[in-house]
Design an enzyme around this catalytic site. Structure first.
Site, PDB file in Angstrom:
ATOM      1  N   ARG A 182     -10.167 -30.907  56.115  1.00  0.00           N
ATOM      2  CA  ARG A 182      -9.835 -29.817  55.275  1.00  0.00           C
ATOM      3  C   ARG A 182     -10.378 -30.300  53.678  1.00  0.00           C
ATOM      4  NH1 ARG A 182      -8.847 -24.354  56.406  1.00  0.00           N
ATOM      5  NH2 ARG A 182      -8.356 -23.924  54.461  1.00  0.00           N
TER       6      ARG A 182
ATOM      7  N   HIS B   9     -15.801 -23.735  58.859  1.00  0.00           N
ATOM      8  CA  HIS B   9     -14.592 -23.373  59.163  1.00  0.00           C
ATOM      9  C   HIS B   9     -13.936 -24.736  59.580  1.00  0.00           C
ATOM     10  CE1 HIS B   9     -10.890 -21.653  60.884  1.00  0.00           C
ATOM     11  NE2 HIS B   9     -11.256 -22.494  61.991  1.00  0.00           N
TER      12      HIS B   9
ATOM     13  N   PHE C 118     -12.566  -7.165  53.333  1.00  0.00           N
ATOM     14  CA  PHE C 118     -13.803  -7.932  53.810  1.00  0.00           C
ATOM     15  C   PHE C 118     -13.907  -8.137  55.176  1.00  0.00           C
ATOM     16  CE2 PHE C 118     -11.010 -11.040  52.101  1.00  0.00           C
ATOM     17  CZ  PHE C 118     -10.809 -11.938  53.075  1.00  0.00           C
TER      18      PHE C 118
ATOM     19  N   ARG D 169     -18.177 -27.218  50.952  1.00  0.00           N
ATOM     20  CA  ARG D 169     -18.288 -25.815  50.549  1.00  0.00           C
ATOM     21  C   ARG D 169     -18.601 -25.813  49.195  1.00  0.00           C
ATOM     22  NH1 ARG D 169     -12.657 -23.487  53.187  1.00  0.00           N
ATOM     23  NH2 ARG D 169     -13.662 -22.815  55.052  1.00  0.00           N
TER      24      ARG D 169
HETATM   25  N1  UDP Z   1     -12.950 -15.241  53.285  1.00  0.00           N
HETATM   26  C1  UDP Z   1     -13.381 -14.400  52.234  1.00  0.00           C
HETATM   27  N2  UDP Z   1     -12.764 -13.964  51.074  1.00  0.00           N
HETATM   28  C2  UDP Z   1     -11.570 -14.108  50.924  1.00  0.00           C
HETATM   29  C3  UDP Z   1     -10.770 -15.055  51.926  1.00  0.00           C
HETATM   30  C4  UDP Z   1     -11.535 -15.551  52.932  1.00  0.00           C
HETATM   31  O1  UDP Z   1     -14.761 -13.885  52.499  1.00  0.00           O
HETATM   32  O2  UDP Z   1     -10.973 -13.722  49.907  1.00  0.00           O
HETATM   33  C5  UDP Z   1     -13.630 -15.692  54.335  1.00  0.00           C
HETATM   34  C6  UDP Z   1     -14.276 -17.103  54.214  1.00  0.00           C
HETATM   35  O3  UDP Z   1     -15.327 -17.094  54.943  1.00  0.00           O
HETATM   36  C7  UDP Z   1     -13.192 -17.956  54.833  1.00  0.00           C
HETATM   37  C8  UDP Z   1     -12.609 -17.054  55.985  1.00  0.00           C
HETATM   38  O4  UDP Z   1     -12.747 -15.865  55.491  1.00  0.00           O
HETATM   39  O5  UDP Z   1     -13.453 -19.164  55.232  1.00  0.00           O
HETATM   40  C9  UDP Z   1     -11.425 -17.255  56.546  1.00  0.00           C
HETATM   41  O6  UDP Z   1     -10.394 -17.297  55.554  1.00  0.00           O
HETATM   42  P1  UDP Z   1      -9.213 -18.290  55.423  1.00  0.00           P
HETATM   43  O7  UDP Z   1      -8.190 -17.732  54.536  1.00  0.00           O
HETATM   44  O8  UDP Z   1      -8.643 -18.616  56.662  1.00  0.00           O
HETATM   45  O9  UDP Z   1      -9.749 -19.583  54.688  1.00  0.00           O
HETATM   46  P2  UDP Z   1     -10.335 -20.867  55.278  1.00  0.00           P
HETATM   47  O10 UDP Z   1      -9.079 -21.403  56.406  1.00  0.00           O
HETATM   48  O11 UDP Z   1     -11.459 -20.798  55.983  1.00  0.00           O
HETATM   49  O12 UDP Z   1     -10.189 -21.911  54.056  1.00  0.00           O
HETATM   50 MG    MG Z   2      -8.246 -20.487  57.862  1.00  0.00          MG
END
Ligand code: UDP
Ligand code: MG
Length: 166
Positions: A91, A125, A58, A108
């Site tokens: 978070r 984020h 993705f 979220r």
């Molecule tokens: N994301 C996604 N699909 C997934 C994992 C992540 O679309 O399976 C996107 C989502 O927008 C997420 C961003 O990629 O916020 C960054 O991923 P991360 O694992 O760092 O999660 P976060 O720290 O944002 O919770």
């Molecule tokens: Mg992250």
């Protein structure tokens, strides 16, 4: 221990007029905002921000999402919150990455969705640990844009042409 955390209100959050709600929720933390700006996100910035996900299927769609290509306008609001346990507090309020798994009262959980292309449009984020916060803050902000001294700085000579008011 006081620590900084990078917060981005992603393009879906801005498009859905959630800026006020999100900032109000974040103010529950009693953390201090030490930097804030609107950013037109370049390909390089988006790519570097999500570099840890570059091998994911993705990734391409995620870069388009962060750059605002799915929401009319290339803009993100970037902020740094600073204070005791800032990362965990933010978070917690943001909720889980997958908006369908996020607690329903979290940011979220309240406002996120999964697109048909499979990207989690999760509105916000939040850096997930101190090293990531430092890397991301240095990517999104220069030392002069932050009202406290977070990391060591150096002086460099710059002779680049910049835009000025005509
Ligand atoms: N994301 C996604 N699909 C997934 C994992 C992540 O679309 O399976 C996107 C989502 O927008 C997420 C961003 O990629 O916020 C960054 O991923 P991360 O694992 O760092 O999660 P976060 O720290 O944002 O919770
Ligand atoms: Mg992250």
């Amino acid at each position: 221990m006081n620590q900084p955390v990078l917060i981005l209100i992603k393009p879906d959050g801005l498009k859905k007029s959630l800026t006020g709600n999100i900032l109000t929720r974040l103010s529950e933390t009693k953390l201090e905002i030490v930097a804030a700006k609107m950013v037109r996100v370049s390909q390089d910035l988006a790519h570097n921000h999500y570099i840890h996900l570059k091998d994911k299927p993705f990734f391409g769609e995620l870069i388009k999402y962060l750059r605002g290509e799915l929401h009319d306008r290339r803009k993100v609001m970037a902020l740094i919150y600073y204070g005791e346990d800032a990362i965990n507090k933010c978070r917690q309020l943001a909720g889980a990455t997958n908006p369908e798994e996020a607690e329903s009262t979290s940011i979220r959980g309240s406002y996120g969705r999964i697109t048909t292309a499979g990207v989690y449009e999760n509105v916000i984020h939040v850096s997930s640990n101190p090293d990531e916060a430092e890397r991301e803050i240095k990517l999104w902000f220069g030392p002069d844009e932050i009202i406290v001294d977070l990391f060591p700085t150096k002086n460099i000579e710059k002779t680049k042409k910049i835009a000025a008011w005509a």
